[in-house]
Design an enzyme around this catalytic site. Sequence first.
Site, PDB file in Angstrom:
ATOM      1  N   CYS A  91     -17.617  11.625  28.914  1.00 42.50           N
ATOM      2  CA  CYS A  91     -18.078  10.376  28.283  1.00 42.50           C
ATOM      3  C   CYS A  91     -18.060   9.171  29.215  1.00 42.50           C
ATOM      4  O   CYS A  91     -18.735   8.178  28.941  1.00 42.50           O
ATOM      5  CB  CYS A  91     -17.216  10.065  27.067  1.00 42.50           C
ATOM      6  SG  CYS A  91     -17.276  11.327  25.784  1.00 42.50           S
ATOM      7  N   HIS A 359     -23.635   7.090  20.796  1.00 43.03           N
ATOM      8  CA  HIS A 359     -22.920   7.368  22.044  1.00 43.03           C
ATOM      9  C   HIS A 359     -23.699   8.404  22.858  1.00 43.03           C
ATOM     10  O   HIS A 359     -23.427   9.602  22.773  1.00 43.03           O
ATOM     11  CB  HIS A 359     -21.525   7.867  21.681  1.00 43.03           C
ATOM     12  CG  HIS A 359     -20.658   8.300  22.819  1.00 43.03           C
ATOM     13  ND1 HIS A 359     -20.870   7.946  24.134  1.00 43.03           N
ATOM     14  CD2 HIS A 359     -19.533   9.078  22.820  1.00 43.03           C
ATOM     15  CE1 HIS A 359     -19.936   8.476  24.896  1.00 43.03           C
ATOM     16  NE2 HIS A 359     -19.114   9.177  24.116  1.00 43.03           N
ATOM     17  N   CYS A 389     -12.411   6.618  26.614  1.00 44.17           N
ATOM     18  CA  CYS A 389     -11.674   7.873  26.590  1.00 44.17           C
ATOM     19  C   CYS A 389     -12.584   8.950  27.146  1.00 44.17           C
ATOM     20  O   CYS A 389     -13.815   8.813  27.138  1.00 44.17           O
ATOM     21  CB  CYS A 389     -11.229   8.221  25.176  1.00 44.17           C
ATOM     22  SG  CYS A 389     -12.569   8.406  23.974  1.00 44.17           S
TER      23      CYS A 389
END
Length: 403
Positions: A91, A359, A389
């Site tokens: 991510c 996202h 994160c």
Amino acid sequence: MTDAYIYDAIRTPRGKGRKDGALHEVTSARLSAFTLNTLKERNNLEGHAVEDVIWGNVTQVMEQGGCLARAAVLASDLDESIPGLAINRFCASGLEAVNLAANQIKGGAGDGYIAGGVEMMGRVAMGSDGAAMAVDPQLAMGSYFVPQGISADIIATEYGFNRDEADAYAVESQNRAAAAWADNRFGKSVITVKDQNGLTILDRDEYMRPQTDMQSLGSLKPAFKEMGEVMPGFDTVALMKYPHLEAINHIHHAGNSSGIVDGSAAVLVGNKDFGEKWGLTPRARIRANTKIGTDPTINLTGPVPVTEKILRENGMEIGDIDLFEVNEAFASVVLRFMQAFDVDHAKVNVNGGAIAMGHPLGATGAMILGTLLDEMERTDKKIGLATLCVAAGMGSATILERV
């Protein structure tokens, strides 16, 4: 060391990551190329203008495999002498691309870079690349592997967040995103995606659900409860790692978790000489960046230790930061960040986040960095921090200082 500056930051709108999403017919390389072309045109770049294109994307198979960064360069109007580097820190890939570019510049390896990323989650499904941590039994058992949704619920259980708190956070994210769009706060950075005939494909974040309220979220079933309790029994794995917890409280669902979307973002990074050569004015200095490894089971707590690390390494305190962008992978991630640092929500994700807008894994880090910079300029703030994160237990962070 040479300072690294941000000269421009752009992103596409986020399209719904499914077959009826507005961006679904656009390939990963083509959306990347469109983003690169827009950045090139906005800044009047020509020839071998940058040393490299560092491009994050997470699911590196099929059309997103084979060094997508180089494919994007070749599909764009950039000079073919510019290479491309595809990176994957899950991510945080988009932010890590910017951090790598900044560190290259600081070390003297080139004057300018384009960094960012892409993820077409409706075309290349998350997880379709496989993962050693999930499929290698010895590694999975040794690391107490659980899916990220279970990890988010572990955070909620460990740190005392309930369903109402997570849902209230999600509603606020939707409200803030809607207000930001209404106030044109993304106008400097969001580019309109057009087809080859110049017709608009998408000019606004498509995933948003501004009508969301506590009642509508309350009707949703926990998304990871069955996975934890019935299927392979991931709750049992988690409780083996954290025996002090009596049970996992499953509070997350589609409404308080990040959305699956398509999108791309790019950041133009360079030293002082680069700006002078191309007649560009720096918007911010990349003051610091860092990364860290964390517990791979509860694996989404990375923003806390990586923020502690970057502050410590730079002689700063949390009070020195004016604004924060903390990726909204799940509501509990941001709730834990604010709890750990006692940070006022008024300083965190002030224009909403991934719960409201989505996202796109490989692009999100670059997106939130641009959002942070835009908001620092809009509100005349000096210092900002972006952090995410990261799957498998990692964290990434960057501090910007306006110039």
